[in-house]
Design an enzyme around this catalytic site. Structure first.
Site, PDB file in Angstrom:
ATOM      1  NE  ARG A 134      -0.761   3.368 -10.675  1.00 11.94           N
ATOM      2  CZ  ARG A 134      -1.808   2.545 -11.145  1.00 11.94           C
ATOM      3  NH1 ARG A 134      -2.868   2.913 -11.682  1.00 11.94           N
ATOM      4  NH2 ARG A 134      -1.213   1.176 -11.313  1.00 11.94           N
ATOM      5  CE1 TYR A 182      -1.833  -4.547  -5.796  1.00  8.29           C
ATOM      6  CE2 TYR A 182      -3.462  -6.207  -6.344  1.00  8.29           C
ATOM      7  CZ  TYR A 182      -3.076  -5.036  -6.241  1.00  8.29           C
ATOM      8  OH  TYR A 182      -3.731  -4.128  -7.143  1.00  8.29           O
TER       9      TYR A 182
END
Length: 423
Positions: free
Chosen positions: A90, A244
């Site tokens: 990540r 988002y």
């Protein structure tokens, strides 16, 4: 009722177990199996899971194992919450796109593609083993990118539904602003996973009066501040976008921010270390407050409601829930095999999306573009090859330039070679 959680060593797991403990009448779990290859971490999380259930006087047993086949054997439902490559992967997903001036994020843009390429083959292998163990078992996917992973599962004929906590988070937030119980709030939630808008907020079900205009008029500033978007944007949209959407609506602003502060991956990794220290305390028998900052808020409520509906234990038969499901004509401008995130009737027969009112070009254009990217991303994940990775990046609205796609392709492969069988 046996449930298996693949990725059971996740720091999310106590949130899930807390839901099982509180909502036992909704989902009568008798056996919970946590599966994870990280055995030391798994035992730490498993110990807290047992203490949470014991505190609630819950009768379910908790078993931990690194043997996936043993974990899913005879399971009625399998929940997937894994992270291939861990937080280290990540961290890379959030870093190398920034070198090219693009958002570095684990589900959006080039970083999201990298995660999909690492994740899809692993999830499909797990799903095939679930099918061999029990072809009637349901798979609930919480693993990002949920839309692409769910599409992969459905394409291969698995009994799967994708789950995200964005909708339930909005439901809880709007309920608090309206001063009503969350279950009274129905959302006109539409789009793709991590690309959604709340087009209406209704009380009592899909046919209720739309309270969104009033919410925006009275609380627009608060809602916009939570999303880190201007109130005027929400007013012009007449809708509440998922946070988002900020990666699309304010891409350059977000990139500038990301370049000047620690990555979210670094923050989460530090938080996870602290959480695991807390979980190891033998006197801890509740989920700690710090877990609420980890992400995944209300995951347990959403997961319990979904699994209960799929397994037929929900008193109301399941009702309407926001899930990731095959399109099948719901959004007529998308192919049937696209996976969309909308309210759906959920029952042991599966999830059937409710009708969606016609959308404006403001929504259909971006949804169509990202759906095309997701199709190409899945092709790259299933078949590999540099050209397929390049095609997916070129199609992504946050990339879209061939020189940029070339640079990102090289970096993606270089940083993920150990996870790509074809590289």
């Amino acid at each position: 009722m046996k449930l298996a959680v693949v990725g059971g060593g996740s720091t999310y797991t106590p949130e899930l177990v807390d839901g099982f403990a509180r909502l036992r009448d909704v989902l009568p779990v008798t056996e919970l199996v946590l599966a994870d290859p990280a055995e030391e971490r798994l035992e730490t999380v498993g110990g807290l899971a047992r203490r949470i259930l014991a505190r609630a006087d819950h009768p379910a047993t908790v078993t931990t194992t690194s043997d996936l086949d043993a974990a899913v054997a005879d399971a009625h439902a399998v929940l997937l919450q894994l992270r291939v490559g861990g937080q280290a992967a990540r961290e890379r997903d959030e870093s190398w796109p920034l070198e090219c001036g693009c958002v570095g994020q684990e589900t959006t843009g080039a970083g999201g593609l990298a995660k999909a390429l690492r994740t899809v083959p692993v999830v499909l292998d797990i799903a095939e083993r679930v099918r061999r163990a029990n072809p009637d078992a349901w798979i609930v996917d919480f693993t990002n990118p949920v839309g692409i992973v769910t599409r992969a599962l459905l394409t291969e004929g698995h009994r799967a539904v994708g789950l995200c906590n964005v909708a339930i988070g909005f439901q809880r937030k709007f309920a608090a602003l309206l001063g009503v119980a969350p279950e009274e709030v129905h959302l006109d939630h539409v789009g793709l996973n991590h690309l959604t808008w709340e087009l209406g907020v209704r009380l009592g079900g899909p046919g209720g009066a739309d309270l969104l205009p009033g919410l925006l008029a009275e609380h627009g500033g608060t809602i916009a501040a939570d999303l880190r978007m201007p109130k005027t944007l929400l007013e012009r949209l007449g809708a509440v976008p998922s946070y988002y959407l900020r990666y699309f609506y304010a891409h350059d602003e977000v990139v500038a921010e990301m370049r000047t502060k620690p990555s979210r991956a670094a923050e989460v990794a530090a938080m996870e270390r602290r959480l695991l220290e807390m979980y190891a305390d033998p006197t801890l028998d509740t989920k700690p407050e710090l877990l609420s900052k980890r992400g995944g808020a209300y995951y347990s409520e959403a997961a319990v409601a979904l699994v209960a509906a799929l397994l037929g234990s929900a008193e109301d038969g399941g009702g309407v829930q926001v899930v990731n499901v095959r399109n099948d004509g719901t959004l007529p401008f998308l192919p049937d095999d696209a996976v969309i995130e909308v309210p759906a009737e959920v029952s042991p027969a599966g999830a059937r999306p409710l009708p969606v009112a016609p959308l404006s070009p403001l929504h259909t254009g971006l949804i169509s573009a990202v759906t095309s990217y997701e199709h190409l991303a899945l092709e790259a994940a299933l078949r590999g090859g540099r050209d397929r990775v390049f095609a997916a990046l070129l199609a992504h609205p946050l990339v879209g330039q061939y020189a940029l796609a070339e640079q990102l392709t090289d970096r993606l492969i270089a940083h993920n070679r150990e996870h790509l069988a074809w590289a």
